[in-house]
Design a protein around this motif. Structure first.
Motif, short mmCIF file in Angstrom:
data_model
loop_
_atom_site.label_atom_id
_atom_site.label_comp_id
_atom_site.label_asym_id
_atom_site.label_seq_id
_atom_site.Cartn_x
_atom_site.Cartn_y
_atom_site.Cartn_z
N GLU A 9 30.03 6.05 35.80
CA GLU A 9 29.68 5.92 34.39
C GLU A 9 30.58 6.86 33.59
N TYR A 10 31.35 6.29 32.69
CA TYR A 10 32.29 7.07 31.88
C TYR A 10 31.66 7.43 30.56
N PRO A 11 32.00 8.55 29.97
CA PRO A 11 32.83 9.63 30.53
C PRO A 11 32.03 10.47 31.52
N CYS A 12 32.77 11.12 32.45
CA CYS A 12 32.14 11.99 33.44
C CYS A 12 33.17 12.98 33.97
N ASP A 13 32.66 14.04 34.59
CA ASP A 13 33.54 14.99 35.28
C ASP A 13 33.79 14.42 36.67
N PHE A 14 35.07 14.35 37.06
CA PHE A 14 35.46 13.68 38.30
C PHE A 14 36.42 14.56 39.08
N PRO A 15 36.02 14.98 40.30
CA PRO A 15 36.91 15.82 41.10
C PRO A 15 37.99 15.00 41.81
N ILE A 16 39.20 15.50 41.77
CA ILE A 16 40.33 14.89 42.46
C ILE A 16 40.92 15.94 43.39
N LYS A 17 41.10 15.57 44.65
CA LYS A 17 41.67 16.50 45.63
C LYS A 17 43.11 16.12 45.88
N VAL A 18 43.99 17.13 45.82
CA VAL A 18 45.42 16.93 45.97
C VAL A 18 45.92 17.86 47.07
N GLN A 24 55.49 27.93 46.17
CA GLN A 24 55.33 28.37 44.79
C GLN A 24 55.62 27.23 43.83
N GLY A 25 54.78 27.05 42.85
CA GLY A 25 54.99 26.04 41.83
C GLY A 25 54.21 24.75 42.06
N PHE A 26 53.61 24.58 43.26
CA PHE A 26 52.88 23.34 43.53
C PHE A 26 51.68 23.19 42.60
N ALA A 27 50.87 24.22 42.49
CA ALA A 27 49.68 24.14 41.64
C ALA A 27 50.07 23.88 40.18
N GLN A 28 51.12 24.50 39.71
CA GLN A 28 51.58 24.30 38.33
C GLN A 28 52.05 22.86 38.13
N ALA A 29 52.76 22.32 39.11
CA ALA A 29 53.24 20.94 39.01
C ALA A 29 52.08 19.96 38.94
N VAL A 30 51.05 20.18 39.75
CA VAL A 30 49.88 19.31 39.73
C VAL A 30 49.15 19.45 38.40
N ALA A 31 48.99 20.67 37.92
CA ALA A 31 48.31 20.90 36.64
C ALA A 31 49.03 20.19 35.50
N GLU A 32 50.34 20.19 35.51
CA GLU A 32 51.11 19.53 34.45
C GLU A 32 50.85 18.03 34.43
N VAL A 33 50.71 17.43 35.60
CA VAL A 33 50.40 15.99 35.67
C VAL A 33 48.98 15.75 35.16
N VAL A 34 48.03 16.54 35.63
CA VAL A 34 46.63 16.35 35.26
C VAL A 34 46.44 16.50 33.75
N ILE A 35 47.10 17.47 33.15
CA ILE A 35 46.95 17.71 31.71
C ILE A 35 47.42 16.52 30.88
N ASP A 40 42.20 18.48 27.85
CA ASP A 40 41.34 19.66 27.86
C ASP A 40 41.27 20.33 29.22
N PHE A 41 42.00 19.81 30.21
CA PHE A 41 41.96 20.38 31.56
C PHE A 41 42.47 21.82 31.53
N ASN A 42 41.72 22.70 32.19
CA ASN A 42 42.08 24.11 32.27
C ASN A 42 42.54 24.40 33.70
N ALA A 43 43.81 24.70 33.88
CA ALA A 43 44.37 24.94 35.21
C ALA A 43 43.67 26.08 35.93
N ALA A 44 43.07 26.99 35.19
CA ALA A 44 42.36 28.12 35.81
C ALA A 44 41.11 27.66 36.56
N THR A 45 40.64 26.45 36.30
CA THR A 45 39.45 25.94 36.99
C THR A 45 39.80 25.23 38.31
N LEU A 59 44.16 21.34 46.55
CA LEU A 59 43.71 21.66 45.19
C LEU A 59 42.62 20.68 44.80
N THR A 60 41.58 21.19 44.18
CA THR A 60 40.56 20.32 43.59
C THR A 60 40.62 20.50 42.09
#
Length: 88
Positions: A9-18, A24-35, A40-45, A59-60
């Motif tokens: 049911e949309y909208p909802c919070d949905f976890p994606i595992k990568v 170095q830089g993997f988490a940042q690269a994933v965050a850039e795609v997700v954003i 409103d995605f916060n990479a710190a979460t 990464l979740t």
């Protein structure tokens, strides 16, 4: 259930595992795609878990899903990313 029906049911919070190689830089690269799909995605979460041998990192990312099309496009872009090994 028709092919166009959804159990989500949309909208909802949905976890994606990568999963990707731990470097170095993997988490940042994933965050850039997700954003691009959840402004409103916060990479710190992002939750990070190294594999037992520390070769890979999991990464979740919990995104605010607004439609099936949004999730499909996000999954596709993550799967196509050269640093990503698997997306669940």
């Amino acid at each position: 259930m028709a092919l166009t029906d959804s159990l989500i049911e949309y909208p909802c919070d949905f976890p994606i595992k990568v999963l990707g190689l731990s470097h170095q830089g993997f988490a940042q690269a994933v965050a850039e795609v997700v954003i691009r799909y959840d402004h409103d995605f916060n990479a710190a979460t992002m939750e990070m878990r190294p594999s037992s041998g520390a070769r890979y990192i999991g990464l979740t990312c919990t995104v605010r899903a607004t439609s099936r099309e949004q999730l499909n496009a996000l999954y596709q872009e993550l799967c196509d990313h050269p640093q990503v090994v698997m997306v669940l």
